[in-house]
Design an enzyme around this catalytic site. Sequence first.
Site: not given
Length: 259
Positions: A34, A36-37, A150, A153, A186-187
């Site tokens: 999306h 963001g990527h 994230d 992470q 993505s979700r």
Amino acid sequence: MTTVIRSVEEWTAYRGKLGKEKSLGFVPTMGGLHEGHCELVRRSQSENDLTAVSLFVNRTQFNNAADYDSYPADFAQDLAMLEALGVDAVFAPSYESMYPDSYRYMVSESSESLAMEGTQRPGHFDGVLTVVMKLLNLSGARRAYFGEKDYQQLQLVKGMVDAFFMPIEIVACETVRAFDGLALSSRNRRLSESGRAKAAEFPQILETAATLEQAVALLEEAGFQVEYVEEREGRRFGAVSLEGVRLIDNWAVDVTSSV
Ligand code: PAF
């Protein structure tokens, strides 16, 4: 032209040919791309001579088989997006290629990885750190790009890179949000239309609630199932689910407003 690479052996040969002169930026993803990527890719392209992206749905970081099976990655669509962005290489290996040891060896962290996402998703960060270590080692990149959505992470990856003296810079990129404030993920595409509209209340409540207790109460009242709302090191973190879809987010805590 984007070079598509499907195994570790092929990648190693490709990486060897690139040499060390040109800087490589690396964006690890699980696909389901999306905006963001796309921002991570653009940032890498602005700071490096070449940019490579990995598309690898990393089975070992899913503690829930249903979540893995329904992960919304579409290789053809993801590749088309990366080609349109002008990415130099896409690394999309098989599980067997990435885990020749069948995951007998893993990287784990014994403290921060057990909180928040780690509590809700046992073993999640072992899988993340292990695959990120493999990907970064293989990449030979000068910089790797991770989103702040994230955040836990990101911090764990930074800690791993420091702990193992890995010669790569981890670049943190701001969370990209939709027009209504929902962090891109993505979700999100698994939400119904009404669920998607409702989901925008999650970041609003998480950011503005006066206390953690109030945030939990308001989220539950709005129909979210709350997994956790916590504050750590100047940030407020939350994870909820809606229509069976997990949403996570975090905000810097405005210390001046609580004085
Ligand atoms: O953030 C993700 O998409 C994944 O956790 C990552 C870093 C690509 C590792 O599989």
